[in-house]
Structures are given as structure tokens and as C-alpha cells.
Design a protein around this motif. Structure first.
Motif, PDB file in Angstrom:
ATOM      1  N   GLN A 190     146.950  16.776  50.825  1.00  0.00           N
ATOM      2  CA  GLN A 190     147.683  16.366  49.746  1.00  0.00           C
ATOM      3  C   GLN A 190     148.468  15.434  49.962  1.00  0.00           C
ATOM      4  OE1 GLN A 190     149.424  20.647  48.436  1.00  0.00           O
ATOM      5  NE2 GLN A 190     148.325  20.258  46.481  1.00  0.00           N
ATOM      6  N   PRO A 191     147.735  13.972  50.403  1.00  0.00           N
ATOM      7  CA  PRO A 191     148.654  12.969  51.003  1.00  0.00           C
ATOM      8  C   PRO A 191     149.580  12.531  49.926  1.00  0.00           C
ATOM      9  CG  PRO A 191     146.419  12.317  50.369  1.00  0.00           C
ATOM     10  CD  PRO A 191     146.430  13.832  49.974  1.00  0.00           C
ATOM     11  N   GLN A 192     150.614  12.100  50.303  1.00  0.00           N
ATOM     12  CA  GLN A 192     151.685  11.337  49.409  1.00  0.00           C
ATOM     13  C   GLN A 192     151.591   9.729  49.623  1.00  0.00           C
ATOM     14  OE1 GLN A 192     155.565  13.365  50.200  1.00  0.00           O
ATOM     15  NE2 GLN A 192     155.256  14.772  48.240  1.00  0.00           N
ATOM     16  N   TYR A 193     151.965   9.224  48.462  1.00  0.00           N
ATOM     17  CA  TYR A 193     151.961   7.494  48.672  1.00  0.00           C
ATOM     18  C   TYR A 193     153.330   7.331  47.678  1.00  0.00           C
ATOM     19  CZ  TYR A 193     146.959   7.784  49.559  1.00  0.00           C
ATOM     20  OH  TYR A 193     145.638   8.188  50.296  1.00  0.00           O
ATOM     21  N   TYR A 194     153.880   6.271  48.131  1.00  0.00           N
ATOM     22  CA  TYR A 194     155.016   5.685  47.474  1.00  0.00           C
ATOM     23  C   TYR A 194     154.546   4.085  47.382  1.00  0.00           C
ATOM     24  CZ  TYR A 194     159.517   8.123  46.884  1.00  0.00           C
ATOM     25  OH  TYR A 194     160.428   8.701  46.318  1.00  0.00           O
ATOM     26  N   ILE A 195     154.721   3.736  46.009  1.00  0.00           N
ATOM     27  CA  ILE A 195     154.623   2.507  45.564  1.00  0.00           C
ATOM     28  C   ILE A 195     155.797   1.777  45.117  1.00  0.00           C
ATOM     29  CG2 ILE A 195     153.303   0.730  44.314  1.00  0.00           C
ATOM     30  CD1 ILE A 195     151.102   2.941  43.737  1.00  0.00           C
ATOM     31  N   PHE A 196     156.269   0.755  45.828  1.00  0.00           N
ATOM     32  CA  PHE A 196     157.523   0.171  45.381  1.00  0.00           C
ATOM     33  C   PHE A 196     156.933  -1.002  44.647  1.00  0.00           C
ATOM     34  CE2 PHE A 196     158.726   2.764  49.047  1.00  0.00           C
ATOM     35  CZ  PHE A 196     159.796   3.555  48.585  1.00  0.00           C
ATOM     36  N   LYS A 197     157.610  -1.325  43.489  1.00  0.00           N
ATOM     37  CA  LYS A 197     157.465  -2.823  42.903  1.00  0.00           C
ATOM     38  C   LYS A 197     158.426  -3.182  41.823  1.00  0.00           C
ATOM     39  CE  LYS A 197     154.154  -5.263  39.597  1.00  0.00           C
ATOM     40  NZ  LYS A 197     153.311  -5.172  38.556  1.00  0.00           N
ATOM     41  N   GLY A 198     159.080  -4.134  42.197  1.00  0.00           N
ATOM     42  CA  GLY A 198     160.302  -4.666  41.743  1.00  0.00           C
ATOM     43  C   GLY A 198     161.436  -3.572  41.583  1.00  0.00           C
ATOM     44  N   ASN A 199     161.780  -2.957  40.613  1.00  0.00           N
ATOM     45  CA  ASN A 199     162.928  -1.984  40.617  1.00  0.00           C
ATOM     46  C   ASN A 199     162.417  -0.667  40.315  1.00  0.00           C
ATOM     47  OD1 ASN A 199     164.899  -3.979  41.036  1.00  0.00           O
ATOM     48  ND2 ASN A 199     164.974  -4.422  38.804  1.00  0.00           N
ATOM     49  N   ASP A 200     160.847  -0.510  40.570  1.00  0.00           N
ATOM     50  CA  ASP A 200     160.509   0.744  40.319  1.00  0.00           C
ATOM     51  C   ASP A 200     159.864   1.419  41.527  1.00  0.00           C
ATOM     52  OD1 ASP A 200     160.881   1.098  37.310  1.00  0.00           O
ATOM     53  OD2 ASP A 200     159.771  -0.855  37.485  1.00  0.00           O
ATOM     54  N   ALA A 201     159.898   2.852  41.694  1.00  0.00           N
ATOM     55  CA  ALA A 201     159.379   3.475  42.710  1.00  0.00           C
ATOM     56  C   ALA A 201     158.195   4.532  42.195  1.00  0.00           C
ATOM     57  CB  ALA A 201     160.324   4.074  43.637  1.00  0.00           C
ATOM     58  N   LEU A 202     157.131   4.492  42.502  1.00  0.00           N
ATOM     59  CA  LEU A 202     156.302   5.467  41.925  1.00  0.00           C
ATOM     60  C   LEU A 202     155.724   6.203  43.046  1.00  0.00           C
ATOM     61  CD1 LEU A 202     154.283   6.536  39.505  1.00  0.00           C
ATOM     62  CD2 LEU A 202     152.685   4.701  40.312  1.00  0.00           C
ATOM     63  N   LEU A 203     156.013   7.809  42.976  1.00  0.00           N
ATOM     64  CA  LEU A 203     155.411   8.628  43.930  1.00  0.00           C
ATOM     65  C   LEU A 203     154.275   9.372  43.550  1.00  0.00           C
ATOM     66  CD1 LEU A 203     156.074  10.164  46.982  1.00  0.00           C
ATOM     67  CD2 LEU A 203     157.240  11.702  45.264  1.00  0.00           C
ATOM     68  N   MET A 204     153.368   9.255  44.360  1.00  0.00           N
ATOM     69  CA  MET A 204     152.002  10.223  44.007  1.00  0.00           C
ATOM     70  C   MET A 204     151.646  11.093  45.096  1.00  0.00           C
ATOM     71  SD  MET A 204     149.580   6.860  42.799  1.00  0.00           S
ATOM     72  CE  MET A 204     148.946   6.686  44.529  1.00  0.00           C
ATOM     73  N   THR A 205     151.277  12.166  44.431  1.00  0.00           N
ATOM     74  CA  THR A 205     150.859  13.339  45.308  1.00  0.00           C
ATOM     75  C   THR A 205     149.257  13.626  44.967  1.00  0.00           C
ATOM     76  OG1 THR A 205     153.015  14.301  45.756  1.00  0.00           O
ATOM     77  CG2 THR A 205     151.134  15.703  46.188  1.00  0.00           C
ATOM     78  N   TYR A 206     148.417  13.164  45.719  1.00  0.00           N
ATOM     79  CA  TYR A 206     146.924  13.477  45.639  1.00  0.00           C
ATOM     80  C   TYR A 206     146.361  14.550  45.948  1.00  0.00           C
ATOM     81  CZ  TYR A 206     142.165  11.549  45.326  1.00  0.00           C
ATOM     82  OH  TYR A 206     140.830  11.488  44.790  1.00  0.00           O
ATOM     83  N   ASN A 207     145.602  15.175  45.330  1.00  0.00           N
ATOM     84  CA  ASN A 207     145.214  16.491  45.461  1.00  0.00           C
ATOM     85  C   ASN A 207     143.550  16.415  45.735  1.00  0.00           C
ATOM     86  OD1 ASN A 207     144.511  19.306  45.659  1.00  0.00           O
ATOM     87  ND2 ASN A 207     145.117  19.922  43.783  1.00  0.00           N
ATOM     88  N   TYR A 208     143.151  16.527  46.701  1.00  0.00           N
ATOM     89  CA  TYR A 208     141.736  16.775  47.359  1.00  0.00           C
ATOM     90  C   TYR A 208     141.169  18.059  47.020  1.00  0.00           C
ATOM     91  CZ  TYR A 208     141.801  12.096  50.096  1.00  0.00           C
ATOM     92  OH  TYR A 208     142.145  10.935  50.257  1.00  0.00           O
ATOM     93  N   SER A 209     141.701  19.014  46.539  1.00  0.00           N
ATOM     94  CA  SER A 209     141.234  20.447  46.727  1.00  0.00           C
ATOM     95  C   SER A 209     140.384  20.573  45.391  1.00  0.00           C
ATOM     96  CB  SER A 209     142.469  21.446  46.919  1.00  0.00           C
ATOM     97  OG  SER A 209     143.224  21.293  45.851  1.00  0.00           O
ATOM     98  N   SER A 210     140.745  19.666  44.601  1.00  0.00           N
ATOM     99  CA  SER A 210     139.857  19.913  43.165  1.00  0.00           C
ATOM    100  C   SER A 210     138.413  19.512  43.177  1.00  0.00           C
ATOM    101  CB  SER A 210     140.522  19.523  41.837  1.00  0.00           C
ATOM    102  OG  SER A 210     141.930  19.991  42.003  1.00  0.00           O
ATOM    103  N   GLY A 211     137.839  18.941  44.609  1.00  0.00           N
ATOM    104  CA  GLY A 211     136.539  18.453  44.576  1.00  0.00           C
ATOM    105  C   GLY A 211     136.523  17.103  43.542  1.00  0.00           C
ATOM    106  N   SER A 212     135.315  17.301  42.816  1.00  0.00           N
ATOM    107  CA  SER A 212     135.132  15.799  41.886  1.00  0.00           C
ATOM    108  C   SER A 212     136.074  15.880  40.854  1.00  0.00           C
ATOM    109  CB  SER A 212     133.871  15.898  41.425  1.00  0.00           C
ATOM    110  OG  SER A 212     133.648  17.016  40.522  1.00  0.00           O
ATOM    111  N   ARG A 213     136.830  16.939  40.552  1.00  0.00           N
ATOM    112  CA  ARG A 213     137.895  16.803  39.328  1.00  0.00           C
ATOM    113  C   ARG A 213     139.529  16.658  40.053  1.00  0.00           C
ATOM    114  NH1 ARG A 213     135.669  20.428  34.248  1.00  0.00           N
ATOM    115  NH2 ARG A 213     133.645  19.206  34.117  1.00  0.00           N
ATOM    116  N   TYR A 214     139.547  15.753  41.118  1.00  0.00           N
ATOM    117  CA  TYR A 214     140.930  15.662  41.731  1.00  0.00           C
ATOM    118  C   TYR A 214     141.924  15.338  40.766  1.00  0.00           C
ATOM    119  CZ  TYR A 214     139.098  11.088  41.239  1.00  0.00           C
ATOM    120  OH  TYR A 214     138.556   9.616  40.546  1.00  0.00           O
ATOM    121  N   SER A 215     143.135  15.532  41.101  1.00  0.00           N
ATOM    122  CA  SER A 215     144.261  15.560  40.244  1.00  0.00           C
ATOM    123  C   SER A 215     145.287  14.783  41.067  1.00  0.00           C
ATOM    124  CB  SER A 215     144.686  16.722  39.620  1.00  0.00           C
ATOM    125  OG  SER A 215     145.118  17.425  40.598  1.00  0.00           O
ATOM    126  N   THR A 216     146.076  14.100  40.409  1.00  0.00           N
ATOM    127  CA  THR A 216     147.488  13.250  41.199  1.00  0.00           C
ATOM    128  C   THR A 216     148.535  13.738  40.167  1.00  0.00           C
ATOM    129  OG1 THR A 216     145.586  11.703  41.467  1.00  0.00           O
ATOM    130  CG2 THR A 216     148.142  11.114  41.872  1.00  0.00           C
TER     131      THR A 216
END
Length: 280
Positions: A190-216
């Protein structure tokens, strides 16, 4: 004169028809449900979006808004991308998903409900979902996809947090030395990603466990960088330690003043998301 009017009407009709047969593309908000005339249309009782690309379609649900934070769930629920089909029977049983009245501004998705576990969807009936690209599309949701659509993941030789980062593990002190742990554990599945752009931070947690129906899971929040070695996000203050131009350690003090440190590297999106947002 009458002939010219007839030609003009035919031309306009052709253009209107063609304008309703485009593939949906981009972000649309669910407006209401239709029930094939058997029941009155119903306004959507929840905030849901579809993000359409030629590769796949993402279903986006707003989980909550808390102060300045927005929490979303984004996943692939549809077996195939939503491309224009016209309003006609599809599949061996005639119950395949249909997409019609579609262009860059709106589309209708028609699907068959074979279950009996919902008060919203009558069983054994077709359900129409009406989507619009402009009506009530919230600014914070739009901002999330503006960030995702911007290629900010490229490597940089400048020591700026602007861009996309992936967490690769915990940093711990053992016998006076720093060690990295959990590289093949939680942060791999469940890798975590941070995207910093301008004055915003977007935290993403990506879930591989759902196979082709992955979720974030996504959290959008404002961030400030009062100093080069500090990042302030509502509820947490990170200290940044630069290892090199593309590697940082983020540390913060949690409960009981226990410091947690994580190692982050500049990164691209997971392959599936990279295909969806940068398929050109």
C-alpha cells in the motif's frame, strides 16, 4: 428558400446528433438516477464522480470534508472504460452497460441491477445515471484532478519539495546507526505518495490488493513551507532532511512526543494511474 431552410435544419440536426456521441472524457459529477420510467427520477443522495479516460474509468467518492481537508476514495469499479455505445442492448443477455447522450459536458450511463440489496436501485431493472461535467463539480475535487493531471513527477535537480514523492520505508536508529525498515512491507503493498504543488499537498495511499479493481485513498490539504527544512500541513509539522536532490527524510512528533521518520524518493505514479492520467 424552403430548400435552404431544410438543408440548414438537417445540418444542425446532424451536428447535434454527432455532439451527443462523443466518448466521455475527464471529470463528471453524478446528478441523479433514472429508473426507465417505472419510478420518478431521484437526486443522487451522495457525492460521486466519474473520471473517464480511454484506458479506464475511475469512480470517485467523497468520504468527508474536515476543515480544510478533503478525503476521497478513487477506484476502478467498471469492467471496461466508459465509451459511447448508444442506447441499445449489449452483451449476450442484453444487459451490458450502455453509454449515450455523451460529450465533454455530460453523459448517461445505463446499467442493469441484478441484486436486491439497495433502497436506491430497484432489483432486476435498468438504472440510468446522469453525469455532468459542470453542475456542482466542487472546487476542491476539481483541484485534486488538476494536480493529478499535471506531470509534476519528473526528477528535479533543485532542492524543492514541489513534485511527487513515494515513501519507501521507516527510518530507525539501531545501535547508533540509521536503518530503513518496512521497505517490503506496508509501503510496498500500500505505497504512499505525496504530491506537492503550489500551496497544496495531496497524499495518496494506493492499494494493490484489489487486483484489477485497485483503489486509492486521497487527502487534499493546504501546506506551507515557512523554512526550507519545515513543512506545515494541518495537524502535523514535518522536518525535512535532504539526503540528495531526490531523497528526503520527513520527521514529525506524534503522541507522547515520539518522533517518526520516513524516507521518501522522487517518483512517478503507479503504472495503472500513470496510464490513466498520461495516456497521450
Amino acid at each position: 428558400m424552403k430548400a435552404r431552410i431544410i438543408v440548414l435544419i438537417c445540418l444542425v440536426g446532424t451536428l447535434v446528433c454527432k455532439a451527443q456521441t462523443e466518448n466521455p472524457q475527464g471529470l463528471y459529477r453524478l446528478q441523479r438516477f433514472g429508473y426507465d420510467g417505472r419510478h420518478p427520477d431521484r437526486e443522487a443522495p451522495f457525492e460521486q464522480y466519474k473520471y473517464c479516460s480511454p484506458i479506464a474509468t475511475l469512480t470517485v467518492s467523497v468520504l468527508n470534508r474536515s476543515g480544510s481537508k478533503l478525503n476521497l476514495n478513487m477506484g476502478v469499479n467498471d469492467k471496461e472504460p466508459l465509451l459511447f455505445t448508444g442506447q441499445r442492448a449489449r452483451g449476450e443477455d442484453g444487459r451490458g452497460t450502455q453509454v449515450y447522450d455523451s460529450n465533454k459536458d455530460h453523459f448517461t450511463m445505463r446499467w442493469y441491477n441484478s441484486t436486491n440489496n439497495s433502497t436506491i436501485f430497484p432489483p432486476n431493472e435498468f438504472i440510468d445515471e446522469f453525469y455532468d461535467a459542470k453542475k456542482e463539480v466542487e472546487d476542491d475535487v476539481r483541484k485534486v484532478f488538476d494536480i493529478l493531471e499535471t506531470p509534476v513527477c519528473k526528477a528535479s535537480k533543485k532542492r524543492t519539495v514541489e513534485g511527487c514523492w513515494r515513501c519507501v520505508g521507516l527510518v530507525k536508529e539501531m545501535e547508533g546507526k540509521r536503518v530503513i525498515s518496512s521497505i517490503l512491507g506496508l509501503y510496498d503493498q500500500q505505497p504512499q505518495y505525496y504530491i506537492f504543488k503550489g500551496n497544496d499537498a495531496l497524499l495518496m495511499t494506493y492499494n494493490y490488493s484489489s487486483g484489477s479493481r485497485y483503489s486509492t485513498q486521497l487527502t487534499l490539504a493546504p501546506f506551507l513551507q515557512p523554512k526550507k527544512n519545515k513543512i506545515n500541513i494541518p495537524g502535523v509539522e514535518y522536518t525535512i532532511e535532504w539526503i540528495d536532490d531526490s531523497t528526503i527524510i520527513l520527521s514529525y512528533s506524534g503522541m507522547l512526543d515520539v518522533t517518526t521518520s520516513t524516507l521518501w524518493v522522487r517518483s512517478f505514479f503507479p503504472f495503472q494511474l500513470d496510464e490513466i492520467f498520461y495516456n497521450d
